[in-house]
Scaffold this active site. Structure first.
Site, mmCIF file in Angstrom:
data_model
loop_
_atom_site.group_PDB
_atom_site.id
_atom_site.type_symbol
_atom_site.label_atom_id
_atom_site.label_comp_id
_atom_site.label_asym_id
_atom_site.label_seq_id
_atom_site.Cartn_x
_atom_site.Cartn_y
_atom_site.Cartn_z
ATOM 1 N N LYS A 28 24.469 28.631 30.865
ATOM 2 C CA LYS A 28 24.130 28.100 32.163
ATOM 3 C C LYS A 28 22.508 27.995 32.169
ATOM 4 C CE LYS A 28 26.438 29.446 35.424
ATOM 5 N NZ LYS A 28 27.288 28.337 35.713
ATOM 6 N N ARG A 98 24.376 33.792 39.633
ATOM 7 C CA ARG A 98 25.322 33.549 38.446
ATOM 8 C C ARG A 98 25.329 33.971 37.241
ATOM 9 N NH1 ARG A 98 28.786 28.642 40.287
ATOM 10 N NH2 ARG A 98 27.572 27.530 41.961
ATOM 11 N N GLY A 107 35.025 32.285 34.285
ATOM 12 C CA GLY A 107 35.662 33.071 35.004
ATOM 13 C C GLY A 107 35.869 34.573 34.698
ATOM 14 N N MET A 109 33.124 36.656 34.281
ATOM 15 C CA MET A 109 32.247 37.384 35.163
ATOM 16 C C MET A 109 32.123 37.110 36.583
ATOM 17 S SD MET A 109 29.429 37.849 32.099
ATOM 18 C CE MET A 109 29.534 36.259 31.516
ATOM 19 N N ARG A 347 27.464 22.615 30.045
ATOM 20 C CA ARG A 347 27.825 23.463 28.886
ATOM 21 C C ARG A 347 28.852 22.399 27.782
ATOM 22 N NH1 ARG A 347 31.451 27.884 32.157
ATOM 23 N NH2 ARG A 347 33.287 26.284 32.927
ATOM 24 N N HIS A 469 54.848 43.289 9.119
ATOM 25 C CA HIS A 469 55.740 42.518 8.186
ATOM 26 C C HIS A 469 56.199 41.303 8.992
ATOM 27 C CE1 HIS A 469 59.560 41.115 6.281
ATOM 28 N NE2 HIS A 469 58.737 41.308 5.289
ATOM 29 N N ARG A 595 54.059 37.084 -4.049
ATOM 30 C CA ARG A 595 54.740 38.586 -3.902
ATOM 31 C C ARG A 595 56.048 38.516 -4.804
ATOM 32 N NH1 ARG A 595 52.714 37.171 1.075
ATOM 33 N NH2 ARG A 595 51.129 38.476 2.038
ATOM 34 N N ARG A 651 51.941 38.600 -8.679
ATOM 35 C CA ARG A 651 51.926 40.197 -8.631
ATOM 36 C C ARG A 651 53.086 40.703 -9.039
ATOM 37 N NH1 ARG A 651 50.849 42.768 -2.715
ATOM 38 N NH2 ARG A 651 52.937 42.408 -2.334
ATOM 39 N N GLU A 778 42.563 47.068 -4.015
ATOM 40 C CA GLU A 778 43.142 47.653 -2.675
ATOM 41 C C GLU A 778 43.210 48.989 -2.273
ATOM 42 O OE1 GLU A 778 47.376 46.392 -2.491
ATOM 43 O OE2 GLU A 778 47.340 46.541 -4.766
ATOM 44 N N SER A 797 41.407 40.389 -7.245
ATOM 45 C CA SER A 797 41.594 39.852 -6.007
ATOM 46 C C SER A 797 41.776 41.172 -4.999
ATOM 47 C CB SER A 797 42.999 39.093 -6.110
ATOM 48 O OG SER A 797 43.508 38.653 -4.715
ATOM 49 N N GLY A 799 43.169 42.948 -2.055
ATOM 50 C CA GLY A 799 44.354 43.013 -1.144
ATOM 51 C C GLY A 799 43.690 43.708 0.030
ATOM 52 N N ASN A 801 44.674 43.944 3.244
ATOM 53 C CA ASN A 801 45.641 44.766 4.258
ATOM 54 C C ASN A 801 45.579 46.219 3.652
ATOM 55 O OD1 ASN A 801 46.028 42.377 4.872
ATOM 56 N ND2 ASN A 801 48.127 42.086 4.066
ATOM 57 N N ASP A 802 45.728 46.621 2.299
ATOM 58 C CA ASP A 802 46.010 47.877 2.225
ATOM 59 C C ASP A 802 44.626 48.585 1.957
ATOM 60 O OD1 ASP A 802 48.767 48.036 1.798
ATOM 61 O OD2 ASP A 802 49.051 48.083 -0.086
ATOM 62 N N CYS A 864 43.308 38.022 -1.178
ATOM 63 C CA CYS A 864 44.605 37.598 -1.047
ATOM 64 C C CYS A 864 45.525 38.358 0.342
ATOM 65 C CB CYS A 864 45.491 37.766 -2.058
ATOM 66 S SG CYS A 864 45.720 39.320 -2.932
ATOM 67 N N TYR A 884 37.285 32.216 -4.310
ATOM 68 C CA TYR A 884 38.388 31.598 -3.502
ATOM 69 C C TYR A 884 38.976 32.815 -2.549
ATOM 70 C CZ TYR A 884 41.806 34.387 -6.321
ATOM 71 O OH TYR A 884 42.549 35.400 -6.941
#
Length: 966
Positions: A28, A98, A107, A109, A347, A469, A595, A651, A778, A797, A799, A801-802, A864, A884
């Site tokens: 602003k 403001r 909206g 603040m 803005r 999952h 997988r 895998r 992983e 690669s 992993g 998540n793990d 991955c 990648y």
């Protein structure tokens, strides 16, 4: 050392600041300063910087005393420009206070308007304006807003309305009027008296001194940076808490002085479609809050010329000038005071993904911006809007009005889906076969549900987070999903679901129609109409031609420009040929994760798989694996052919074996018949395979080491499929990935099996195919010992998540309650399972990159985990120098765009750095002393592992890659 400037003034065609100071002045303040500099009419004022917000919180929520004289001086400058003084009883200046963060948080603040009114100045305003009603209406608005924002007067009971709204409603009801505008001066006086009495009753004080009002309002606006809704918005949008907000104090102009005044909000282009047309609304004789709050029905901006023809022409010029100057679609607020136009804000306009893509492409084609700027202009996540089926908005609003909005969960799979409610995966598949659309609702899903999930239009779960999952499969399959919906309770025996709601519980039975909005997390009773997006119709369904699909044309152009800019390749996580085909259509350059466990739940496969698991000796296992071999070979052939000539990373079997076993009496009896064992023995075998913590138990490479014949069967299936395709002239590139490796010896054991199997298959077929063998990083130990592991692995690669789960020691499937508590207490600001934790998990990744490439400079490295489709995580992967990212097929466009933006920003930063003198190299990085210079393959840290002679790489020479981030 010069003292940092804390207040920046603007107005009168001049400004201390500019749009380059957005981080200091907020969006602003920077917009007002820039408009003032280029001659747009803005009311004068000043902005207190975001750094003062930091100082405010550091000092326990108090303004620095030394700031008060600076505020007085800035106020005096504003008074001089306006010709009025704050607190003058005859001709008072009123101001607005403001908020303004560096990114728009509409909206979230607080704001205080009409500040400066008291029992004396209201009379002066009435005389000067010659409009007593306007003066007293402004006073009652100020009292209510100050009481709410500054004094914190909320409803005493959650069932109550806002106390000031109650007072206003009481007065209108007593006079028998409907609209605020029907209240006369005397009624407004009585409302002000009632508001002040309510403030006093609550033990609060509304200051009569306007300067005290101003200082209190500035503090309140700074405090609103940490209010509940602002915190939630920051968490949802990844906005750091340390940024803070600026505060802008600005002279008030009034759109409610009469019929020659008004107020409005407009966009320089249509924010829904991106069409190059002025879009907005206005009200005659109103304040800006009336438009936003919906107190009155506004008129379309196209009708402005009928009321204010000269103002309409001026506003059209402002629209064109702002868009040319900012080279982006703008969102503006304006006020007309007694026939004079003022612009109160500009803005970058919030827009849909559809509008973002269209506007960016059209601006680039018009020469307003460059193609690279167009690529940077679109938020990667906005591309989801172009791919997902949609609900008709009017139908949805009607359903909500009818009370059919049942609950809200986590929006894990964007889009819209409707179907009949089912609770079991096999029945979902059966219903689909007879032509029904279904929604699969479960406490939670597992790999065993995969067929039913494939058959369903969408999934609904009571448990699980954004990487559960159900969420993972939804994004991979392009399904709609709402997960973690705690209002649900299931009775599978009764085949019904109870939804807890404030108005009473609702019971839905199997077969009832349900609609899921995976973009908002809303669960709606009944069937709302959906349709595929235009882009999907062209890419996947071929239902429309590109020439007849302008949205697809813009989508394809933007991603084409992105592909020219990016360095990172983008692959897909896909397990079936149809998923591979979707991935190719969306621009994948290979499969980064296939997988294999998902394949075993296909038709005719789960039986032999279960026979293999309950086998009690190698001979029994090999007999069962012999049944699985042709099934796996066919699967791999389909995937390799669909993705040719791009690489496919397969895998080997990863999850614990018990996940594949039946747990119901009928399933156990069927398995007993197939294996010739007793039901009791099957039940005992199932119990033997149970694990207390299977996520870190007997899975991944550990299974292959315990039962090498499993790895052997899978390797044979891969290489036989590859050889068969090679005979047909199909160029294939399989890569075998060994999961859960934490030590080189684990990998070497599995490598021996894979290479021996490959040699046998190649000898049997009289031909060889190119292949590589690598591992998932992983396990934290795998990251730490990456230099050693890279002596054997041809690629890594991550992993993630793990890796995140094991680094944090938190189960990704049970993280919901933890995150809720941690968000509330400010311990986490983002979900580490959604966006990579740079300073924790990220350091392990950096170590693995550096140590792996110190051993093997041409080591190919990718990611991955589900983070591969998260834009912020893609940027981090680019900075690390990865080759990648791999993600769910439907997130490939997002990853392509995010990768391009990372490359473009890196180039811009490099150019900026080259234009400056080189700084002295730091002695430390990430808290550790770095020995030696950074080599081409990445920085080398102290390591006990000597770099061996590089192992030959089947794929030949790799392209050069940049170093990981500094």
């Amino acid at each position: 050392m010069a003292k940092a400037k804390r207040i920046y003034a603007f107005g009168g065609g001049k400004a201390d600041g500019s749009m380059e100071l957005k981080n200091l002045l907020g969006g602003k303040g920077a917009g007002l300063a820039e408009m003032s500099r280029i001659g747009i009419p803005v009311p004068p004022g000043f902005t207190i910087t975001t750094e003062v917000c930091t100082e405010f919180y550091r000092s326990g929520g108090k303004l620095p005393k030394s700031l008060v004289p600076e505020i007085r001086a800035a106020l005096a400058q504003t008074e001089k420009l306006v010709g009025r003084r704050l607190g003058d009883p005859k001709d008072p200046l009123l101001v607005s206070v403001r908020s303004g963060a560096r990114v728009s948080m509409p909206g979230m603040m607080d704001t205080v308007l009409n500040l400066g009114l008291n029992d004396r100045t209201v009379e002066g305003l009435a005389v000067r304006s010659r409009n007593p009603r306007f003066a007293w209406d402004s006073y009652r608005r100020f009292c209510a807003m100050f009481g709410d924002v500054v004094l914190g007067m909320k409803p005493e009971k959650k069932e109550d309305r806002d106390p000031f709204e109650q007072i206003l409603a009481w007065k209108k009801q007593s006079l028998g009027v409907k609209d605020d505008s029907e209240l006369g001066v005397e009624a407004l006086r009585e409302i002000v008296a009632a508001e002040k009495a309510e403030i006093a009753r609550r033990g609060k004080v509304l200051p009569e001194d306007p300067m005290a009002q101003l200082l209190a309002a500035v503090e309140a606006v700074f405090r609103s940076w940490d209010n509940e809704r602002a915190v939630a918005y920051r968490q949802l949008n990844g906005i750091p808490a340390e940024w803070g907000t600026a505060v802008t104090v600005q002279a008030m102009v009034f759109g409610n002085l009469g019929d020659d005044s008004g107020t409005g909000v407009a966009f320089t282009r249509d924010p829904a479609t991106g069409e190059n047309a002025f879009y907005g609304e206005f009200l005659v004789n109103a304040q800006g809050e009336d438009v936003v709050a919906g107190i009155r029905t506004p008129q379309k901006i196209a009708e402005l010329a009928a009321h204010f023809p000269d103002i309409a022409r001026q506003l059209e010029k402002v629209r064109a000038r702002l868009e040319r100057h900012y080279r982006d679609m703008q969102d503006i607020e304006f006020t007309i005071e007694a026939g004079k136009l003022y612009v109160l804000q500009t803005r970058s306009g919030k827009r849909t993904g559809i509008a973002a893509v269209r506007a960016a492409v059209e601006m680039a084609e018009a020469g307003l911006i460059k193609k690279d700027e167009a690529v940077l202009r679109v938020e990667p996540g906005a591309l989801d809007h172009l791919l997902r089926p949609v609900f008709d908005q009017h139908a949805k609003e009607k359903a909500v009005a009818e009370g059919r909005l049942l609950a809200k969960g986590l929006p894990a799979g964007p889009g819209a889906a409707r179907g009949r409610l089912v609770f079991f995966a096999d029945e979902a598949a059966a219903w689909k076969e007879r032509g029904e659309k279904v929604i699969l609702a479960r406490h939670e899903t597992s790999p065993e549900d995969i067929r039913g999930m494939a058959a369903a239009e969408g999934f609904l779960t009571a448990f699980g987070g954004m990487t559960s999952h159900a969420a993972l499969v939804a994004r991979q399959m392009g399904k709609v999903a709402v997960v973690g919906c705690g209002a649900l309770d299931f009775d599978y025996n009764a085949r019904q679901m109870t939804v807890a709601a404030a108005g009473g519980s609702r019971v839905l039975k199997e077969g009832d129609w349900l609609s899921l909005d995976g973009s908002t997390g809303e669960v709606i009773e009944g069937a709302l109409e959906t349709s595929p997006s235009e882009v999907v119709q062209v890419l996947l369904e071929r239902a429309r031609k590109p020439a007849d699909a302008p949205l697809y044309r813009d989508f394809a152009k933007l991603l084409g420009w992105a592909d020219q800019a990016r360095r990172l390749d983008v692959r897909a996580n896909a397990d079936q040929p149809d998923q591979a085909a979707v991935a190719v259509a969306f621009g994948a350059k290979g499969i980064g994760l296939c997988r294999t466990e998902h394949m075993f739940f296909g038709e005719g496969k789960i039986g032999p798989m279960r026979e293999m698991i309950v086998a009690e000796n190698e001979a029994e296992r090999r007999a069962a694996l012999a049944k699985l071999l042709p099934l796996q070979r066919a699967d791999f052939a389909g995937i390799l052919k669909a993705m040719a000539p791009n690489p496919v990373v397969v895998r080997t079997l990863d999850p614990p074996l018990h996940e594949f076993l039946p747990h119901d009496a009928e399933g156990m009896a069927e398995l007993a018949r197939a294996t010739g064992k007793t039901v009791d023995r099957i039940r005992e075998r199932v119990a033997e395979l149970r694990e207390s913590n299977p996520m870190i138990g007997h899975r991944g490479c550990r299974l292959g080491i315990s039962y090498p014949e499993i790895t052997e069967m899978q390797a044979r299936a891969i290489f036989e499929a590859a050889c068969d395709l090679a005979k047909e002239g199909v160029h294939v590139h399989p890569e075998v990935m060994i999961p859960l490796v934490g030590t080189r010896k684990e990998l070497d054991h599995q490598l021996e099996v894979v290479h021996a199997t490959a040699a046998k298959v190649f000898a049997e077929n009289g031909r060889k195919v190119r292949y590589e063998v690598g591992t998932m990083i992983e396990v934290p130990r795998g990251a730490l010992r990456a230099g050693d592991i890279a002596q054997s692995a041809q690629f890594f690669s991550f992993g993630t998540n793990d890796l995140t789960q094991m680094t944090y020691g938190i189960s990704r499937d049970d993280v919901g309650p933890v995150l809720a508590s941690y968000y509330a207490k400010g311990i986490y600001e983002v979900d580490p399972f959604v966006t990579i934790d740079r300073v924790g998990v990220g350091q392990l990744m950096e170590l693995a990159v550096e140590r792996g490439r110190a051993t093997r400079p041409d080591l190919e490295i990718g990611i991955c985990g589900e983070h591969g489709g998260d834009p912020a995580s893609v940027v981090f992967c680019h900075e690390l120098g990865l080759d990648y990212v791999s993600c769910s097929p439907w997130r490939i466009p997002i990853a392509r765009l995010a990768a391009a933006q990372a490359a473009l920003r890196e180039r811009a930063a490099r150019k900026a750095a080259e234009a400056r003198p080189a700084p002295r190299a730091p002695a430390h990085r990430n808290g550790a002393v770095v020995n030696g210079a950074r080599a081409a393959g990445g920085a080398r840290r102290n390591s006990a592992v000597a770099a061996p002679a590089k192992a030959p790489r089947a794929g030949g020479t790799k392209r050069a890659r940049p170093s990981p981030r500094a």
